[in-house]
Structure formats: C-alpha cells, structure tokens
Design a protein around this motif. Sequence first.
Motif, PDB file in Angstrom:
ATOM      1  N   TYR A 131       1.082  -1.135   0.010  1.00 27.93           N
ATOM      2  CA  TYR A 131       0.166   0.065  -0.157  1.00 27.93           C
ATOM      3  C   TYR A 131       0.827   1.288   0.068  1.00 27.93           C
ATOM      4  N   THR A 153       4.824   7.908  -6.933  1.00 31.67           N
ATOM      5  CA  THR A 153       3.504   7.397  -7.114  1.00 31.67           C
ATOM      6  C   THR A 153       2.586   8.087  -8.279  1.00 31.67           C
ATOM      7  N   LEU A 183      -9.792   4.874  -9.122  1.00 37.08           N
ATOM      8  CA  LEU A 183     -10.439   3.804  -9.040  1.00 37.08           C
ATOM      9  C   LEU A 183     -11.726   3.929  -9.897  1.00 37.08           C
ATOM     10  N   HIS A 242     -15.713   0.858  -7.355  1.00 37.43           N
ATOM     11  CA  HIS A 242     -15.266   0.872  -6.300  1.00 37.43           C
ATOM     12  C   HIS A 242     -15.462   2.290  -5.828  1.00 37.43           C
ATOM     13  N   PHE A 284      -9.649   3.702   0.412  1.00 35.96           N
ATOM     14  CA  PHE A 284      -8.642   4.197  -0.677  1.00 35.96           C
ATOM     15  C   PHE A 284      -8.874   5.426  -1.615  1.00 35.96           C
ATOM     16  N   SER A 285      -7.867   6.187  -1.687  1.00 34.93           N
ATOM     17  CA  SER A 285      -8.273   7.324  -2.831  1.00 34.93           C
ATOM     18  C   SER A 285      -7.727   6.991  -4.219  1.00 34.93           C
ATOM     19  N   ALA A 322      -4.981   4.249  -6.986  1.00 35.69           N
ATOM     20  CA  ALA A 322      -4.221   3.073  -6.990  1.00 35.69           C
ATOM     21  C   ALA A 322      -3.076   3.595  -7.972  1.00 35.69           C
ATOM     22  N   THR A 323      -1.893   2.740  -7.727  1.00 34.93           N
ATOM     23  CA  THR A 323      -0.854   3.058  -8.651  1.00 34.93           C
ATOM     24  C   THR A 323      -0.161   1.413  -9.284  1.00 34.93           C
ATOM     25  N   ALA A 332      -0.504  -3.704  -8.763  1.00 37.83           N
ATOM     26  CA  ALA A 332      -0.881  -2.559  -8.240  1.00 37.83           C
ATOM     27  C   ALA A 332      -0.996  -2.661  -6.727  1.00 37.83           C
ATOM     28  N   LEU A 363      -2.896  -0.188  -3.686  1.00 37.92           N
ATOM     29  CA  LEU A 363      -3.780   0.748  -3.481  1.00 37.92           C
ATOM     30  C   LEU A 363      -3.041   2.041  -2.398  1.00 37.92           C
ATOM     31  N   ASP A 404      -6.353   6.385   2.036  1.00 42.75           N
ATOM     32  CA  ASP A 404      -7.053   7.599   2.228  1.00 42.75           C
ATOM     33  C   ASP A 404      -6.637   8.192   3.652  1.00 42.75           C
TER      34      ASP A 404
END
Length: 691
Positions: free
Chosen positions: A562, A639, A644, A648, A654-655, A657-658, A665, A667, A670
């Motif tokens: 993460y 990042t 998303l 989702h 979560f704000s 993904a990368t 991936a 996440l 947030d």
Amino acid sequence: MSAMDPTEVFRQEASELFEVLEGALLDLGQRPDDRELVDSAFRALHTIKGSGAMFGFDKVASFTHEFETAFDRVRKGEIKPTQELISVALAAKDYIRALIEDPQSTDDIIGEAILDDLKRFVSADQPVVAVAEIAEAPPLAPAGSKQAGWHLYLEFETHILRNGSNPLDLLEDLCKLGPCFVVPVTDGVPFLDEMEPEDCYLKWDVKLHAACDKDAIDDVFMFVQDEMKLTLSPLEHVEAPAPAPLFQLLDEELAPVVDMPAPLVEAAAAPVAEQPVAKAEPKSESKPEPKLEAKRDDRGIATVRVQAERLDELMDRVGELVIAQARLTQLAASGSDLSIKMIAEEIERLASSLRDTTMGARMVPIGSLFGRFRRLVHDLSRDLSKPVEFVTTGEDTELDKTMIECLADPLVHLIRNAIDHGIEDTATRAANGKTEQGRIELAAVHSGAQVLVTVKDNGGGLNTARIRAKAEEQGLIAAGAVLTDHEIHQFLFHPGFSTAQTISALSGRGVGMDVVKRTIENMRGTIDLSTRPGQGTTVTLRLPLTLAIIEGLLIRVGEGRYIIPLSAVEECIELTAEDERSRGRNFLNVRGNLVPFLRLREIMTASGTPDRHQKTIIISTGETHVGLVADQIIGNHQTVIKSLSKLHSDVTMFSGATILGDGTAALILDVAQLVALAQSKVEKQHISEAA
C-alpha cells in the motif's frame, strides 16, 4: 493534429478580456478618478467589439458598440462612475459573455433593458454638463477663416502591428477631421537583412489643417496611447489648402511624387529601404541596433497558448514513463550487470527531471482563481447591504491547474458563508465597536509539499451554543454529551446541517459546507476551522500541489502493498512489546503524548502471521495524529495516481491506485478516512469505558 477552431480561439481571448474588463470596473468603483482604469476598460471593450465583428458575432459587436457609446461620458471625464453605474456595467459585461458563450440563452429584451439602465445613469445630468461644456469650450473658427490646425509627430512602438493595430487606419481616421498631409520619417528603418517583417519602423510627421480641438485628436489614438509617443503643437496661421484625397504622403525633398499618392500609401504599409529614401535620411544608420536588441529581449519571454487537454495527455505519458522507469530500476537491482544499473540510474534521473518540468508546465498562479471572487464579494456586499473589503495575498502561489479547477466551488461556498453568516450588519458592528466595513481575507502560501489556502473574516465568529443546539435537535448528539468546541464545530460539515434561521437564496438549506469538505477530501486535502468569538473565523484548506504524481511511502501489510502519501507522514517508529500487550487500548505513548493507532492487518483482514517487529507510521491531518501499524516499511516511491473505477466508488478507505515496478497494483490509503476511523474507535472505547 487538427488546428483549433478560430471561433474557439476568439472565445478564449474574449474570456481573458472579460477578466480585464471586470477587474477594471471593480477597481473603478473604489478609485473613480483613475483615468488608467477607464482606458483599460475601453481597450478591452474595443478589442471585443472588433474581434467579435471579425468572427461573425454581430450581436456582440452591436451591443458592445452601444455599451461604449453610453459609457463615453465616463471616458471623457464628464461624470464619475457610481456604484450603481458600475453594477449596470458589470451586468452588461455578463450579457456580452453570454452572447459569446451561449447565444441561445440570451434575449434581446434583456440587452435592451441593460442599455436603457446604462443610458439612464450616464445621462441623468446631461443638461447641466452640456451647458457647462458650451460655456467652457473654446469657440470654433468660423467657416473660411484661417484656422491653422495642428502639427503632429507620431512614433509607434515597434510591436504595434503584432497587437492588431494598423497605423495607416489611424491616419485615415485622422484625415476625417480635415485636410491632412503626412510625411513618413524613415530614420529608424534598418537594412533589409536586419529587418523584422512584423515590426513597425516608420514614424510620421503630420500637418492637420482642421478646426478641431485636442480632444478630437486624442480620441483617434485613444486605444494605442500606451503604444506610441504623440507630440502635438498648434500650426501657425496660414491659408488652409483645398481639400485633398484621403491623405497624401509628401517629402520635401521628393516633391515630384505628390501626384502619385496611391503607390506611396502602399509603400508606407510595407516599407522597404529604397536607395533614394536612404539618401534623403542619412541618420538611419546609427539607430536600428538598439531597437533590434530590444526585439530580441521581447522574444525571449514569449509565451505559447496550449490546449489544456494536451498538457493532460503529456502528464499521462510522463506517468507511464515513470512506471516503466520503476520497472527498469527493479530489474537492474535484481541483476549484477553494472552497465544496466548505470543506464537505469540515468533513465531515473531524466524521468525525474521530465516529471518536474511537466508538472511545472501545469502549474498556474492561484491569482487567476482569486480574481474571480472579487465580483462575488461585490455582488453579495450589495445584495446584503454589508460593506465588505476583499483582500487577497499570495496570488503568485502556484498550484496544479486541475487543483485550481476543483478549488473554485469550495471557495465560493466559504466566501458566501463568511459574508452571509460571519460578517455582521452595520448596526451590529457599530454596537460592538467595530468598523462599518467588514473584511474578507483570501490568502495562499506554500508549506512544504502542500499549499495552504485560508479564508478569514473579521465577523462575529461561530456561535458554538447554536451549533450544539442544532446538532441536538437533529439527533446528531445526545443532550448533555461532553464535546470540545472543535468537535462541535465539525457538525457544520454534516450534510443538511445549517444554523440559518430562515432559508434564503444564499443559505439555509445545509448543502454548502458538506460539499466543501467532500471536495477537499477528494483532492486529498484537509480542512481546519478556527474561530474567536466576536473577532471572526478562519478556514484553512491544506492541499497537495498536484493530483497527478506524488511522493509516497510504500508499506507491506501481509502479502499486500500500500501507498501512504508522504506529505501526511510525520515519523516512523517501531511497535514495542509494551504496545503489543495493550491490545485493548490501542494507544501509543509518543514522547508523553497518547496517539491512537490502527492495526492495518485487522482492517485489511490480512492472512498469515504478523511480522515479529512491526512498524508504526504516524500520520497527521491538521492537529490530529494517528498511528498505522504495518508489517514492513519498504521505502520511498514515486506514485503515479490512477483513479479507481466506478465499481469501487463506495470504497472510502482508498483514494486511488498505482502501478509498481513489478507490474502489480498498490492501493493508495486515504489518510482522512483512516483518521476518521481512528477517532470513531476512540469515541466508542470512551463510551464502553464509561459504561
């Protein structure tokens, strides 16, 4: 790659001119004697009118012409602009904008009503002024008299042609005043190989034989006064010549060309240094060089208009490049080939430099956003009968253009609330010993990797008792519950919450502050609220510089990885055995301060056995600190944020993904949601302990 629609180019340029016009009109309301502001407004109007006619916006040209005509007495200094006149002029500006951006939504009746109001304000004292003008104006020469006229020397800036102005058109307008003899002065014309084709090198010596006053001549050059030098002197009394053609270009040493005005007019429009002219003006050799140097300096600071979509596409490509570079770095680290590692390091350096350059190209001064709110404050001050001074600082602070666009609506709500709820009416302010005029301050400043935007007023502050009573009335808290003032003030961000006594066009429906908080959190920012009773309220927005690429801290929880935004990380510490034993309390002792912490393994329902030495990342939002317990801290990570999917949208933890270097991936956590979760757990723990 298709060329831009010329009509769209006009709309973009008109939008910039509207900002200039609105700013000049608002400043004119505060400084009615500032002649430069009047001229600035007229230049913007004149350009809109001319460009509108060129691109087929006939209604725009017609209405703007009527606007200019009605406002002409202000330009001549016959009347001073009042607040009522400024308000009507702003309404006229809005109508012109609507004619350009959405012609179908306009109605001719509205335009006619605006012009009627404008004419009514500017002609209210017409008879008095007219008498004064007749009494003070110098008598004009009778027909047939020996009126001398004027001797003019015109010297334009070299870049005047680039701005769309043509000196020959101005000379034609000058000839409409009377017989006019024009002599081009060629001492500034450089050699052909040194000539810039878009520059104007000619000057003009003009003798105007007309019974006109100086103001009539000034009117001809009104829109280019900042781009020229005009030397004006009365002519000696001589017999006025017979009326000539439109105008003639004469040179005392080239008298035979008097009978051929047309070719010389064409020569003036495109000057080429012919041999006879060069001999007639021997001084020309010593002056061109400084002018050419000045031109080169101007070219060094030139700007290019680029579509925003192209910048977005470039940023996407840079993001993909950063992801590919991360994969290359990971592959190089897993091998033993030194040459591959050197190339990977060089690619990483170049990708980082390209990323910073691209992000810099997307940066926009926040002053472009602040300027929009001057009109909002002006209109609210008038509608609510509350005199308000609007002050901005930090206009040069730069922010990503996407952030600027997202920030507009929250600031509108905050400023409206500050004026409607914060600033008291004049009677209340006088009773409290305050100045009659309220004050709204809008400021921006860089703070590390964030930008702080504050909205501050000098009103009465928040009424904590009323907020609490409203929260109890809506069942948000139990009567008699022990809460700090800060916790009570957070109810203002609850959907549907409003302390307004009545519903008006400005407030009362409770749909303002919750929108502000939701928008700021979607921008990965935070909002702080502070107040002092009787002295005012300050709202501080903490925002990241960009929404595209951020520095993140890569962590591992179980088998998953993460990202935590690095701007929110305060410090990293190890979870001690004593902290492990206090599983019921979930508090860390950080240098004497109790900090609640969350076990990410429990939140993510990670499988497997926890690492023996777990790490705690202390994050913060405002003054609130929370610890996040993870199995491993991997390290820093560039990042590239990916949104998303809509499926989702209800996952608030979560704000985004990368993509990591190995193609998997990760996440992005947030931070605001995690802090809120920790606070709710602390409150539940307090309730259980009290029971």
